[in-house]
Design an enzyme around this catalytic site. Sequence first.
Site, PDB file in Angstrom:
ATOM      1  N   GLU A 126     -36.026  -6.480  -6.011  1.00  0.00           N
ATOM      2  CA  GLU A 126     -35.831  -6.066  -7.406  1.00  0.00           C
ATOM      3  C   GLU A 126     -35.912  -7.333  -8.255  1.00  0.00           C
ATOM      4  O   GLU A 126     -35.125  -8.260  -8.038  1.00  0.00           O
ATOM      5  CB  GLU A 126     -34.417  -5.480  -7.540  1.00  0.00           C
ATOM      6  CG  GLU A 126     -34.329  -4.096  -8.081  1.00  0.00           C
ATOM      7  CD  GLU A 126     -32.880  -3.575  -8.146  1.00  0.00           C
ATOM      8  OE1 GLU A 126     -31.926  -4.235  -7.698  1.00  0.00           O
ATOM      9  OE2 GLU A 126     -32.729  -2.471  -8.670  1.00  0.00           O
ATOM     10  N   ASN A 151     -28.493  -0.540  -7.099  1.00  0.00           N
ATOM     11  CA  ASN A 151     -27.034  -0.449  -6.962  1.00  0.00           C
ATOM     12  C   ASN A 151     -26.431   0.541  -7.956  1.00  0.00           C
ATOM     13  O   ASN A 151     -25.412   1.172  -7.677  1.00  0.00           O
ATOM     14  CB  ASN A 151     -26.390  -1.829  -7.121  1.00  0.00           C
ATOM     15  CG  ASN A 151     -26.600  -2.682  -5.873  1.00  0.00           C
ATOM     16  OD1 ASN A 151     -26.922  -2.161  -4.822  1.00  0.00           O
ATOM     17  ND2 ASN A 151     -26.436  -3.980  -6.013  1.00  0.00           N
ATOM     18  N   HIS A 197     -33.338  -9.900  -6.648  1.00  0.00           N
ATOM     19  CA  HIS A 197     -32.304  -9.192  -5.891  1.00  0.00           C
ATOM     20  C   HIS A 197     -32.898  -8.645  -4.597  1.00  0.00           C
ATOM     21  O   HIS A 197     -33.686  -7.692  -4.613  1.00  0.00           O
ATOM     22  CB  HIS A 197     -31.728  -8.070  -6.772  1.00  0.00           C
ATOM     23  CG  HIS A 197     -30.613  -7.319  -6.124  1.00  0.00           C
ATOM     24  ND1 HIS A 197     -30.433  -5.968  -6.259  1.00  0.00           N
ATOM     25  CD2 HIS A 197     -29.604  -7.742  -5.315  1.00  0.00           C
ATOM     26  CE1 HIS A 197     -29.370  -5.595  -5.565  1.00  0.00           C
ATOM     27  NE2 HIS A 197     -28.853  -6.651  -4.985  1.00  0.00           N
ATOM     28  N   SER A 226     -25.745  -8.998  -7.294  1.00  0.00           N
ATOM     29  CA  SER A 226     -25.906  -7.553  -7.126  1.00  0.00           C
ATOM     30  C   SER A 226     -25.655  -6.803  -8.423  1.00  0.00           C
ATOM     31  O   SER A 226     -26.082  -5.670  -8.566  1.00  0.00           O
ATOM     32  CB  SER A 226     -24.942  -7.045  -6.053  1.00  0.00           C
ATOM     33  OG  SER A 226     -23.615  -7.381  -6.397  1.00  0.00           O
TER      34      SER A 226
HETATM   35  N1  3HC Z   1     -32.286  -9.321  10.807  1.00  0.00           N
HETATM   36  C1  3HC Z   1     -33.516  -9.105  11.298  1.00  0.00           C
HETATM   37  N2  3HC Z   1     -33.916  -7.921  11.805  1.00  0.00           N
HETATM   38  C2  3HC Z   1     -33.004  -6.931  11.850  1.00  0.00           C
HETATM   39  C3  3HC Z   1     -31.690  -7.093  11.371  1.00  0.00           C
HETATM   40  C4  3HC Z   1     -31.343  -8.346  10.836  1.00  0.00           C
HETATM   41  N3  3HC Z   1     -30.117  -8.596  10.340  1.00  0.00           N
HETATM   42  N4  3HC Z   1     -31.023  -5.928  11.544  1.00  0.00           N
HETATM   43  C5  3HC Z   1     -31.897  -5.080  12.118  1.00  0.00           C
HETATM   44  N5  3HC Z   1     -33.087  -5.680  12.276  1.00  0.00           N
HETATM   45  C6  3HC Z   1     -34.318  -5.090  12.826  1.00  0.00           C
HETATM   46  C7  3HC Z   1     -34.190  -4.833  14.304  1.00  0.00           C
HETATM   47  O1  3HC Z   1     -34.557  -5.979  15.045  1.00  0.00           O
HETATM   48  C8  3HC Z   1     -35.139  -3.681  14.512  1.00  0.00           C
HETATM   49  O2  3HC Z   1     -36.455  -4.156  14.610  1.00  0.00           O
HETATM   50  P1  3HC Z   1     -37.544  -3.394  15.580  1.00  0.00           P
HETATM   51  O3  3HC Z   1     -37.511  -1.942  15.200  1.00  0.00           O
HETATM   52  O4  3HC Z   1     -38.832  -4.053  15.253  1.00  0.00           O
HETATM   53  O5  3HC Z   1     -37.055  -3.643  16.967  1.00  0.00           O
HETATM   54  C9  3HC Z   1     -35.061  -2.895  13.206  1.00  0.00           C
HETATM   55  O6  3HC Z   1     -34.526  -3.802  12.227  1.00  0.00           O
HETATM   56  C10 3HC Z   1     -34.150  -1.719  13.337  1.00  0.00           C
HETATM   57  O7  3HC Z   1     -32.870  -2.194  13.781  1.00  0.00           O
HETATM   58  P2  3HC Z   1     -31.995  -1.509  14.897  1.00  0.00           P
HETATM   59  O8  3HC Z   1     -32.889  -0.833  15.894  1.00  0.00           O
HETATM   60  O9  3HC Z   1     -31.015  -2.503  15.398  1.00  0.00           O
HETATM   61  O10 3HC Z   1     -31.091  -0.452  14.138  1.00  0.00           O
HETATM   62  P3  3HC Z   1     -31.513   0.666  13.146  1.00  0.00           P
HETATM   63  O11 3HC Z   1     -32.801   1.316  13.477  1.00  0.00           O
HETATM   64  O12 3HC Z   1     -30.292   1.490  13.048  1.00  0.00           O
HETATM   65  O13 3HC Z   1     -31.728  -0.112  11.770  1.00  0.00           O
HETATM   66  C11 3HC Z   1     -31.015  -0.998   9.715  1.00  0.00           C
HETATM   67  C12 3HC Z   1     -30.739  -0.897  11.206  1.00  0.00           C
HETATM   68  C13 3HC Z   1     -32.294  -1.801   9.496  1.00  0.00           C
HETATM   69  C14 3HC Z   1     -29.831  -1.726   9.096  1.00  0.00           C
HETATM   70  C15 3HC Z   1     -31.192   0.463   9.138  1.00  0.00           C
HETATM   71  O14 3HC Z   1     -30.120   1.256   9.530  1.00  0.00           O
HETATM   72  C16 3HC Z   1     -31.322   0.497   7.659  1.00  0.00           C
HETATM   73  O15 3HC Z   1     -32.374   0.248   7.097  1.00  0.00           O
HETATM   74  N6  3HC Z   1     -30.187   0.821   6.954  1.00  0.00           N
HETATM   75  C17 3HC Z   1     -30.136   0.861   5.512  1.00  0.00           C
HETATM   76  C18 3HC Z   1     -29.981  -0.530   4.983  1.00  0.00           C
HETATM   77  C19 3HC Z   1     -29.868  -0.545   3.490  1.00  0.00           C
HETATM   78  O16 3HC Z   1     -29.910   0.463   2.810  1.00  0.00           O
HETATM   79  N7  3HC Z   1     -29.708  -1.747   2.935  1.00  0.00           N
HETATM   80  C20 3HC Z   1     -29.544  -1.926   1.535  1.00  0.00           C
HETATM   81  C21 3HC Z   1     -28.080  -2.157   1.227  1.00  0.00           C
HETATM   82  S1  3HC Z   1     -27.803  -2.378  -0.507  1.00  0.00           S
HETATM   83  C22 3HC Z   1     -28.039  -4.017  -0.766  1.00  0.00           C
HETATM   84  O17 3HC Z   1     -28.315  -4.801   0.113  1.00  0.00           O
HETATM   85  C23 3HC Z   1     -27.885  -4.474  -2.169  1.00  0.00           C
HETATM   86  C24 3HC Z   1     -26.705  -5.372  -2.333  1.00  0.00           C
HETATM   87  O18 3HC Z   1     -26.668  -5.853  -3.671  1.00  0.00           O
HETATM   88  C25 3HC Z   1     -25.395  -4.694  -2.017  1.00  0.00           C
END
Ligand code: 3HC
Length: 291
Positions: free
Chosen positions: A160, A198, A148, A127
Amino acid sequence: MDEKVAAFKEIRKVGVVGCGQMGGGITQVCAQSGYPVAVSEINDELLQRGLASIDASLTKSVQKEKITQQDKDTTMTRIKGTTDITDFGDCDLVIEAAVENLDLKKKIFGEMDKVCREHTILATNTSCLSITGMAKATKRPEKVLGMHFFNPVPVMKLLEIVRTAKTSEETLDTAKKFGQSLGKTIVIVQDSPGFIVNRLMAPQILNAIRMLESGIATKEDIDTGMTLGLNYPMGPLALADLVGLDTLLFIANGIYDEFREAQYAAPTLLKEMVADGRLGRKTGKGFYEYM
Ligand code: 3HC
């Protein structure tokens, strides 16, 4: 997706080091895109836990009728779990997704350099650690780069790609085409702390924590403000819980060490929560509680 075959023929087999949240997600996406994948863990218990998570994630997709049971079974047969890194010997691309420790990652890159064939590309999902540092542990710095991914890997559309001063155009091009074959959109960035996302995400979450610390708003109102006010899928404090507060602290410290800018200085509340083991979703408790 019946009998899907990998779209990009230059990469015939992928290796993934680490089967935690990120490594497991990367393994799943590669296997679902048709690639045979070897995935490693440091012991059998962690490996079985990681493979069970991939299985559970695919089962959810079957239940939601996004894929068929046959798709799931085919995907699982493409995945070979191992605790022996010599199993990466026939991989054309290895993506390292081990814990965030530069010395450990350098050691893994040194081992991969010995085990893998000359043409194999060595990538890291770090990250914010120095990819140039990891490349130095190999005799093939032109074939080293960052790939990434974002959490949750099966859902997030971005990849990325991080190039060092020594990454070759050929390596970059292969990584881009491979990423596109996974259905990801690619952005390219030079090796630097936090890369693009990030580096921009950290100050925003850290500021949200500082707001909470100073009592100007509740966590719910900060998150609702950012969710509805900027159309984000989730607020910064909920996102911190998803990323993991330890990971966030690691990213903040890593970028702060390089730039010494106050915007990256970790707030006391974050340090205290990490010391307390309140790491977010993975421990069931962060800014919010999870069942
Ligand atoms: N695996 C597979 N599918 C998943 C999943 C997982 N772990 N988590 C959620 N999903 C799918 C669900 O099945 C659902 O699919 P559908 O709409 O086709 O039924 C869809 O994603 C939406 O999920 P939910 O309905 O359960 O919940 P939300 O609508 O609240 O979405 C979320 C959850 C996808 C996590 C959304 O809130 C989101 O996009 N959040 C932001 C995530 C983000 O910004 N991530 C980046 C973090 S930074 C990073 O990773 C970098 C690192 O270096 C730190």
